[in-house]
Structures are given as C-alpha cells and as structure tokens.
Motif scaffolding. Sequence first.
Motif, PDB file in Angstrom:
ATOM      1  N   TRP A  42      44.625  39.498  39.892  1.00 47.22           N
ATOM      2  CA  TRP A  42      44.987  40.855  40.304  1.00 47.22           C
ATOM      3  C   TRP A  42      43.931  41.477  41.214  1.00 47.22           C
ATOM      4  N   ILE A  43      42.665  41.173  40.988  1.00 48.64           N
ATOM      5  CA  ILE A  43      41.621  41.734  41.846  1.00 48.64           C
ATOM      6  C   ILE A  43      41.721  41.167  43.263  1.00 48.64           C
ATOM      7  N   SER A  44      41.990  39.865  43.364  1.00 49.55           N
ATOM      8  CA  SER A  44      42.141  39.259  44.681  1.00 49.55           C
ATOM      9  C   SER A  44      43.343  39.847  45.419  1.00 49.55           C
ATOM     10  N   LEU A  45      44.469  40.003  44.716  1.00 48.31           N
ATOM     11  CA  LEU A  45      45.652  40.590  45.350  1.00 48.31           C
ATOM     12  C   LEU A  45      45.421  42.067  45.673  1.00 48.31           C
ATOM     13  N   PHE A  46      44.686  42.767  44.819  1.00 45.71           N
ATOM     14  CA  PHE A  46      44.320  44.163  45.071  1.00 45.71           C
ATOM     15  C   PHE A  46      43.625  44.291  46.427  1.00 45.71           C
ATOM     16  N   SER A  47      42.686  43.396  46.700  1.00 42.61           N
ATOM     17  CA  SER A  47      41.947  43.461  47.964  1.00 42.61           C
ATOM     18  C   SER A  47      42.875  43.247  49.156  1.00 42.61           C
ATOM     19  N   CYS A  48      43.902  42.405  48.979  1.00 40.96           N
ATOM     20  CA  CYS A  48      44.851  42.160  50.073  1.00 40.96           C
ATOM     21  C   CYS A  48      45.733  43.374  50.339  1.00 40.96           C
ATOM     22  N   PHE A  49      46.157  44.049  49.272  1.00 41.83           N
ATOM     23  CA  PHE A  49      46.921  45.284  49.460  1.00 41.83           C
ATOM     24  C   PHE A  49      46.039  46.361  50.087  1.00 41.83           C
ATOM     25  N   PHE A  50      44.793  46.414  49.676  1.00 40.62           N
ATOM     26  CA  PHE A  50      43.867  47.384  50.250  1.00 40.62           C
ATOM     27  C   PHE A  50      43.751  47.166  51.759  1.00 40.62           C
ATOM     28  N   SER A  51      43.602  45.911  52.167  1.00 48.45           N
ATOM     29  CA  SER A  51      43.457  45.604  53.591  1.00 48.45           C
ATOM     30  C   SER A  51      44.731  45.902  54.372  1.00 48.45           C
ATOM     31  N   THR A  52      45.880  45.489  53.810  1.00 43.80           N
ATOM     32  CA  THR A  52      47.147  45.649  54.524  1.00 43.80           C
ATOM     33  C   THR A  52      47.473  47.106  54.788  1.00 43.80           C
ATOM     34  N   PHE A  53      47.161  47.989  53.828  1.00 40.58           N
ATOM     35  CA  PHE A  53      47.519  49.394  53.974  1.00 40.58           C
ATOM     36  C   PHE A  53      46.315  50.274  54.289  1.00 40.58           C
ATOM     37  N   SER A 104      45.576  30.795  46.853  1.00 41.29           N
ATOM     38  CA  SER A 104      45.199  32.211  46.914  1.00 41.29           C
ATOM     39  C   SER A 104      43.925  32.412  47.726  1.00 41.29           C
ATOM     40  N   ALA A 105      42.899  31.645  47.434  1.00 40.72           N
ATOM     41  CA  ALA A 105      41.630  31.797  48.136  1.00 40.72           C
ATOM     42  C   ALA A 105      41.767  31.496  49.612  1.00 40.72           C
ATOM     43  N   ALA A 106      42.564  30.478  49.944  1.00 39.18           N
ATOM     44  CA  ALA A 106      42.716  30.087  51.347  1.00 39.18           C
ATOM     45  C   ALA A 106      43.322  31.210  52.180  1.00 39.18           C
ATOM     46  N   VAL A 107      44.406  31.823  51.684  1.00 36.65           N
ATOM     47  CA  VAL A 107      45.068  32.856  52.481  1.00 36.65           C
ATOM     48  C   VAL A 107      44.184  34.094  52.623  1.00 36.65           C
ATOM     49  N   SER A 108      43.400  34.415  51.590  1.00 41.52           N
ATOM     50  CA  SER A 108      42.501  35.571  51.678  1.00 41.52           C
ATOM     51  C   SER A 108      41.370  35.338  52.679  1.00 41.52           C
ATOM     52  N   LEU A 109      40.788  34.136  52.634  1.00 42.52           N
ATOM     53  CA  LEU A 109      39.685  33.832  53.548  1.00 42.52           C
ATOM     54  C   LEU A 109      40.149  33.724  54.992  1.00 42.52           C
ATOM     55  N   THR A 212      36.390  38.608  47.035  1.00 38.09           N
ATOM     56  CA  THR A 212      37.320  38.301  45.938  1.00 38.09           C
ATOM     57  C   THR A 212      37.864  36.883  46.053  1.00 38.09           C
ATOM     58  N   ALA A 213      38.048  36.399  47.278  1.00 34.21           N
ATOM     59  CA  ALA A 213      38.518  35.016  47.467  1.00 34.21           C
ATOM     60  C   ALA A 213      37.479  34.020  46.960  1.00 34.21           C
ATOM     61  N   LEU A 214      36.225  34.269  47.256  1.00 36.92           N
ATOM     62  CA  LEU A 214      35.161  33.383  46.784  1.00 36.92           C
ATOM     63  C   LEU A 214      35.036  33.419  45.260  1.00 36.92           C
ATOM     64  N   MET A 215      35.303  34.575  44.663  1.00 38.92           N
ATOM     65  CA  MET A 215      35.297  34.682  43.199  1.00 38.92           C
ATOM     66  C   MET A 215      36.389  33.818  42.579  1.00 38.92           C
ATOM     67  N   VAL A 216      37.568  33.809  43.206  1.00 37.44           N
ATOM     68  CA  VAL A 216      38.674  32.981  42.713  1.00 37.44           C
ATOM     69  C   VAL A 216      38.278  31.508  42.729  1.00 37.44           C
ATOM     70  N   LEU A 217      37.658  31.068  43.813  1.00 40.03           N
ATOM     71  CA  LEU A 217      37.235  29.672  43.915  1.00 40.03           C
ATOM     72  C   LEU A 217      36.136  29.329  42.921  1.00 40.03           C
ATOM     73  N   ALA A 218      35.213  30.241  42.728  1.00 42.63           N
ATOM     74  CA  ALA A 218      34.051  29.950  41.891  1.00 42.63           C
ATOM     75  C   ALA A 218      34.357  30.006  40.399  1.00 42.63           C
ATOM     76  N   PHE A 219      35.226  30.922  39.993  1.00 42.42           N
ATOM     77  CA  PHE A 219      35.400  31.164  38.557  1.00 42.42           C
ATOM     78  C   PHE A 219      36.813  30.888  38.041  1.00 42.42           C
ATOM     79  N   GLY A 220      37.775  30.600  38.921  1.00 46.68           N
ATOM     80  CA  GLY A 220      39.154  30.433  38.498  1.00 46.68           C
ATOM     81  C   GLY A 220      39.485  29.031  38.016  1.00 46.68           C
ATOM     82  N   GLN A 221      40.592  28.922  37.288  1.00 43.51           N
ATOM     83  CA  GLN A 221      41.116  27.648  36.800  1.00 43.51           C
ATOM     84  C   GLN A 221      42.634  27.712  36.884  1.00 43.51           C
ATOM     85  N   ASP A 222      43.268  26.709  37.498  1.00 44.19           N
ATOM     86  CA  ASP A 222      44.702  26.758  37.761  1.00 44.19           C
ATOM     87  C   ASP A 222      45.552  26.815  36.506  1.00 44.19           C
ATOM     88  N   LEU A 223      45.263  25.944  35.560  1.00 46.56           N
ATOM     89  CA  LEU A 223      46.063  25.791  34.356  1.00 46.56           C
ATOM     90  C   LEU A 223      45.159  25.840  33.125  1.00 46.56           C
TER      91      LEU A 223
END
Length: 458
Positions: A42-53, A104-109, A212-223
């Motif tokens: 949600w934080i990564s998507l939040f940043s994308c909405f912030f940028s878009t609008f 997710s990280a790819a499209v944000s970066l 936020t994209a780098l956070m997803v890559l560093a700390f996220g897990q797909d499944l």
Amino acid sequence: MDESKTSDQLNFTPPLNSDHKSTTFRPFTASPPHMRAFHLAWISLFSCFFSTFAIPPLLPTIRRDLNLTAADVGRAGAASFAGSIFSRLAMGPACDLVGPRAASAAVSLLTAPAVLSVAFISSPRAFILVRFLIGFSLANFVACQFWMSSMFSNDVVAVANGVAAGWANVGSGVTQLVMPLIYSFLVNTVNLSSSISWRFAFVFPAIFQAITALMVLAFGQDLPDGKYKRCQNSKENALGILFNGIKNYRAWILGLVYAFCFGVELTTDNIIAQYFYERFSLDMETAGAIAASFGFANVVSRPAGGVVSDAMGRRFGMRGRLWSLWVVMAAAGVLCILLGRMTTLWSSVLVMCCFSFFVQAASGLTFGVVPFVSKRSLGVVSGMTGSGGTIGAVITQLLLFSGSNNMSTQTSISLMGLMMVVSSLSITLLYFPYSGGMFCGPSTQLDPPHEEDYQLIE
C-alpha cells in the motif's frame, strides 16, 4: 519448489491455512511476510497515486506558465489514464510470470524519472506527454491486489484488498493538500519564483516513489513460502495464462463495473480541485484542501467495501457479494448526479463527501469479487479489471471534461453519475457455476475437476 522451507518461513504469527496464507487480517501489525507485504504494497501504491495526482492541484499556476488551454488540460488528464491502461494490462501477466514484488518495483522505478521530468517541461505537448508517462505508475495497483490475494485466504482477501488499495488511494488526496503547501513554502519562505517553485516541487514525489520501490525489493516477499518464480507449480506458458483470463466473460463485466466506479473516482480526482476553484472562486490552497477530502475518504471507504463484501460473502455467498456491489454502486451514481446539481459551496462539499464514500466502497466491493473469477489467471483478471478503471477514466474525461464540449462542469458531473447507474446493471449478468449469481443459485450439473477455475488461489 526448489528451495527448502526454513523454520523462520513457517513460524508465522497469524493463523494460516494449508497453503500458509493468513486467515486473519491485522493492519496495525507488521509481522512478516503477510503484514509486511501488506504495508509495502500500500505504501508503494500510495507513492504512485501521489505522483499521478501531484499535477492537478498546481494546475492554476502551471496553466499560466505553460499557456495551457482547457483542451490541453483535458487531453493531459485523459493521457494520464491512457498510460495506465496499457501498463495495467501488461502488469497482470507480469505478476503471473515473475510475481508482484519485482513487477511492482520495476514499474515504480521506471516511472519515477517521468515524475521528475515535470520540472523541465516547457510546452503543452510536453505536458501531455509527461502525464501519459506518469500514468504508467498506476499499474502498481494490479501488483498490489495480486500480492494481497497471494498472502491472504478467501475469508479475508476482500478486506485485505480493500484496505491496501484504500489506504494507497489516499495518496490522491494527500497530494492535493501537500503539493500546494510545498509550492507555497518555496514561494513565500524560500523566495523562489512561481515558475521555479512548481517545477522544484516535483522533486519530492519522484524521490518518494523511488524510495518505496527500493523498499519493496529489499524487504518484500512474493508468497508466504518464498519467491514467486520458485514456488509456482503451474507449467502453463504466458499465452495460456493470458487467454484463459481473456476468454472469461466475468473479467470483462468486472472491468466495465470498475470503469464506472474507480474510473469515475480517478476522473473526480483530476477535476475536483479545479471545479471548486473556478465555480466557487476559492484560492488554490482552499480548493486543494476540499479536493483532498475526496481522496482522504479512502482511509475508511474502500476498506469498508472489502469488509462488507467478506461479511456478505460469509453469510450469503457470492449472491451477497454481488448484491452489495450493485446497491453501493447505484447509490454512488445517484450521489454523483446530485453533486452536479448542488448550487452552494457547503452543500457541494457535503454531497461530495457522501459520494466519495460510496464510489470508493464500490471499488473495494468490486475487488471482493475479482479473486474468485479465475484461479489460473488471477493476475490477468486483476489486470483486465484494473485497466477497466483507467479506460473508464479516459472515457469520462474525454466525453465530459475535455474542454471541447459546450457543457458546464456541473452538468458533466451529473451525466457521469447517470453513466454509473446504467453500468451497474451489468452486475446482474455475473454468474459463478459453483456459487451462483444475484438471482440464481449454484448449478447442479457440474464437472468437479473444473471447480478450481472459479476459486481463489489456495
């Protein structure tokens, strides 16, 4: 799976089902991997909405600096949504193939530089182009919903999807409030010129999105059990997954429904600040604050849609999910019609707040149904539904708010509400063989091996 499961991977805090998906949803915890994935998503998507609008609240000064016409602004708004149509369609298969974290990280970066490039535009054509490119970032929504469906069981998946998307969508409201404040700070405190200030303001959303994209890559897990590509058992190729989703008529109907709930929400985010600025002669900061309240409602509204969907699903099955979606979406359409007919500032603000709650809840209810459409092509179905939202935004933006028709903005808003009411009727056509529809129960003549095609990934 080609890697062993460690005790740390299996020793999860929340109760789990047989596939280690969480059967509870605890949004105020951060235990890995389930709730950590939720917060990263949600934080990564939040940043994308912030940028878009980030652009709409600064339009009054941007228009003066770039000599933009009303038609230029309308085309740029449509372009921002058009970009996300293509990216959302691609994001579905990408999640099916490589998992939500990398996608997710790819499209944000890749889109963060486009956000930064706003600082360098100098013509209407460049303005339209950069809004188109920034719009690609909204594909992150598909990855977010896919990720939640991969981490949470069918008992709580709708509320997980609703809260993740709802909190993320608040970015569209926060940016309406924050960007004018950043601009005012640069003008009044730093003593920069107006032209330099609005350009420099876009450094913040660009950096925020990249972090936020780098956070997803560093700390996220797909499944729950590891990386998506190592845990995936399906041997189907990309085309097989794609066509399985495309031929499912339920995905098309949900795309239409989402076009006129989330699509209307996107359009409103794009025009509401300017609407209050021009119709009621407000200053830019006040109009931005009012517009921000529309996006802020997502904190509770879209999650409420997910909660209602899960509650109705537990009590009435799929019929409950579909009926609640239709009622809420039709009510949102009626409120949108009323918004365009209000003649005073405070009545407009009141109706707008009620409308924002219902239209955003309808989006949450829609994605309470999506995970049950196809087990094999969840990403494709999510992408089709998600892109439907941006297609709807393009349609309403071009037809009603392009600046090239003779209708007032308030009339266009009312017509947008009428389109919502009509499109909600398509929900009556949804039918799931193993769980029924709005008016029919489950089929009694079924081949059990095909049941998995209509079930959530378990």
